[in-house]
Motif scaffolding. Structure first.
Motif, PDB file in Angstrom:
ATOM      1  N   PHE A 173      -7.697 -31.811 -10.739  1.00  0.00           N
ATOM      2  CA  PHE A 173      -8.990 -32.337 -11.177  1.00  0.00           C
ATOM      3  C   PHE A 173     -10.048 -31.259 -11.061  1.00  0.00           C
ATOM      4  N   THR A 174     -10.981 -31.263 -11.999  1.00  0.00           N
ATOM      5  CA  THR A 174     -12.137 -30.377 -11.964  1.00  0.00           C
ATOM      6  C   THR A 174     -13.389 -31.234 -11.854  1.00  0.00           C
ATOM      7  N   VAL A 175     -14.220 -30.939 -10.877  1.00  0.00           N
ATOM      8  CA  VAL A 175     -15.476 -31.678 -10.711  1.00  0.00           C
ATOM      9  C   VAL A 175     -16.463 -31.195 -11.772  1.00  0.00           C
ATOM     10  N   LEU A 176     -16.922 -32.111 -12.607  1.00  0.00           N
ATOM     11  CA  LEU A 176     -17.943 -31.797 -13.603  1.00  0.00           C
ATOM     12  C   LEU A 176     -19.334 -31.963 -13.017  1.00  0.00           C
ATOM     13  N   ASP A 177     -19.467 -32.923 -12.104  1.00  0.00           N
ATOM     14  CA  ASP A 177     -20.755 -33.164 -11.463  1.00  0.00           C
ATOM     15  C   ASP A 177     -20.530 -34.020 -10.223  1.00  0.00           C
ATOM     16  N   GLN A 178     -21.223 -33.687  -9.148  1.00  0.00           N
ATOM     17  CA  GLN A 178     -21.313 -34.560  -7.986  1.00  0.00           C
ATOM     18  C   GLN A 178     -22.700 -34.346  -7.405  1.00  0.00           C
ATOM     19  N   HIS A 179     -23.464 -35.419  -7.332  1.00  0.00           N
ATOM     20  CA  HIS A 179     -24.809 -35.308  -6.778  1.00  0.00           C
ATOM     21  C   HIS A 179     -25.227 -36.612  -6.119  1.00  0.00           C
ATOM     22  N   ASP A 180     -26.191 -36.495  -5.218  1.00  0.00           N
ATOM     23  CA  ASP A 180     -26.724 -37.641  -4.497  1.00  0.00           C
ATOM     24  C   ASP A 180     -28.062 -38.046  -5.093  1.00  0.00           C
ATOM     25  N   ASP A 181     -28.302 -39.363  -5.058  1.00  0.00           N
ATOM     26  CA  ASP A 181     -29.569 -39.894  -5.538  1.00  0.00           C
ATOM     27  C   ASP A 181     -29.810 -41.230  -4.842  1.00  0.00           C
ATOM     28  N   ALA A 182     -30.858 -41.315  -4.063  1.00  0.00           N
ATOM     29  CA  ALA A 182     -31.284 -42.564  -3.433  1.00  0.00           C
ATOM     30  C   ALA A 182     -30.173 -43.231  -2.625  1.00  0.00           C
ATOM     31  N   GLY A 183     -29.489 -42.457  -1.785  1.00  0.00           N
ATOM     32  CA  GLY A 183     -28.464 -43.019  -0.912  1.00  0.00           C
ATOM     33  C   GLY A 183     -27.133 -43.291  -1.569  1.00  0.00           C
ATOM     34  N   LYS A 184     -26.967 -42.830  -2.795  1.00  0.00           N
ATOM     35  CA  LYS A 184     -25.702 -42.983  -3.501  1.00  0.00           C
ATOM     36  C   LYS A 184     -25.235 -41.614  -3.984  1.00  0.00           C
ATOM     37  N   ARG A 185     -23.945 -41.477  -4.147  1.00  0.00           N
ATOM     38  CA  ARG A 185     -23.387 -40.240  -4.684  1.00  0.00           C
ATOM     39  C   ARG A 185     -22.577 -40.579  -5.928  1.00  0.00           C
ATOM     40  N   ARG A 186     -22.793 -39.764  -6.960  1.00  0.00           N
ATOM     41  CA  ARG A 186     -22.053 -39.912  -8.220  1.00  0.00           C
ATOM     42  C   ARG A 186     -21.114 -38.734  -8.394  1.00  0.00           C
ATOM     43  N   LEU A 187     -19.927 -39.047  -8.845  1.00  0.00           N
ATOM     44  CA  LEU A 187     -18.912 -38.040  -9.145  1.00  0.00           C
ATOM     45  C   LEU A 187     -18.429 -38.242 -10.563  1.00  0.00           C
ATOM     46  N   LEU A 188     -18.288 -37.147 -11.284  1.00  0.00           N
ATOM     47  CA  LEU A 188     -17.638 -37.157 -12.580  1.00  0.00           C
ATOM     48  C   LEU A 188     -16.646 -36.002 -12.561  1.00  0.00           C
ATOM     49  N   ALA A 189     -15.382 -36.296 -12.761  1.00  0.00           N
ATOM     50  CA  ALA A 189     -14.330 -35.282 -12.684  1.00  0.00           C
ATOM     51  C   ALA A 189     -13.345 -35.475 -13.821  1.00  0.00           C
ATOM     52  N   ARG A 190     -12.749 -34.363 -14.259  1.00  0.00           N
ATOM     53  CA  ARG A 190     -11.767 -34.403 -15.340  1.00  0.00           C
ATOM     54  C   ARG A 190     -10.408 -33.980 -14.806  1.00  0.00           C
ATOM     55  N   ARG A 191      -9.387 -34.726 -15.197  1.00  0.00           N
ATOM     56  CA  ARG A 191      -8.021 -34.355 -14.836  1.00  0.00           C
ATOM     57  C   ARG A 191      -7.528 -33.311 -15.824  1.00  0.00           C
ATOM     58  N   GLY A 192      -6.869 -32.292 -15.333  1.00  0.00           N
ATOM     59  CA  GLY A 192      -6.341 -31.235 -16.200  1.00  0.00           C
ATOM     60  C   GLY A 192      -5.334 -31.791 -17.192  1.00  0.00           C
ATOM     61  N   ALA A 193      -5.282 -31.139 -18.346  1.00  0.00           N
ATOM     62  CA  ALA A 193      -4.380 -31.602 -19.424  1.00  0.00           C
ATOM     63  C   ALA A 193      -2.936 -31.267 -19.111  1.00  0.00           C
TER      64      ALA A 193
END
Length: 193
Positions: A173-193
């Motif tokens: 997996f490659t992390v495209l984005d991980q960031h915190d905002d207002a006590g929450k964390r968002r992750l967006l990741a892509r699995r390799g082909a």
């Protein structure tokens, strides 16, 4: 949703979420994380929306032509989702599953996008990552430990630790984005082909 599975009848999470959803009305909009994920290139395949509630994320995915499996413990949330999908002519694309995510296991299908917002369980996350197709996306949002400062009754096990969930991604997996905002964390990741 017609029949509540016997093992969920007295489940405290089901009762709590049904109570919350019974007090709200109307369809919700799609989560921004779902909007972002659906705007990115993905392989052909369906969308798995975990702890889906009545949000519009599954409806947005179906509107793009993708088959969606929405899993939640609340039959009230699922019934609203199903009614709105039918109203919009998307009913055939949306499959509703009432289940406790701690016990539920995805079948052999794999998904172009696995989405979960507002829920955290390490084992569920690991199973979700395994359900992503090569080239597909994993999109997750959950509370961080910092959220407990403002919400002291929030159980620690429902909160991400520093670096999670990215640190728990399997190889490939490659992390495209991980960031915190207002006590929450968002992750967006892509699995390799």
């Amino acid at each position: 949703m017609e029949d509540v599975p016997a093992e969920l009848a007295g489940h405290p999470d089901r009762l709590r979420w049904n109570g919350k959803y019974a007090e709200s009305s109307g369809p919700s909009r799609a989560h921004p994380l779902a909007e972002r994920a659906l705007s990115l290139g993905m392989p052909d395949g369906g969308v798995l929306d975990l702890a889906s509630g009545p949000s519009g994320s599954a409806l947005l995915a179906a509107w793009t032509g993708r088959r969606v499996t929405a899993v939640d413990i609340s039959e009230i949330a699922l019934a609203r989702r199903g009614a709105e999908a039918r109203r919009r002519g998307l009913g055939p694309l949306v499959t509703l599953v009432q289940a406790d995510l701690g016990a539920w296991r995805p079948g052999p299908d794999r998904y172009a996008l696995v989405l979960c917002t507002g829920f955290w369980d390490r084992a569920v996350f690991e199973r979700a990552a395994g359900a992503v197709l090569p080239g597909g996306l994993l999109a997750w949002e959950a509370f961080t430990e910092a959220a407990r400062r403002d919400r002291p009754r929030l159980p620690a096990q429902w909160c991400l630790k520093p670096g999670e969930p990215a640190s728990l991604l399997p190889d490939g997996f490659t992390v495209l984005d991980q960031h915190d905002d207002a006590g929450k964390r968002r992750l967006l990741a892509r699995r390799g082909a």
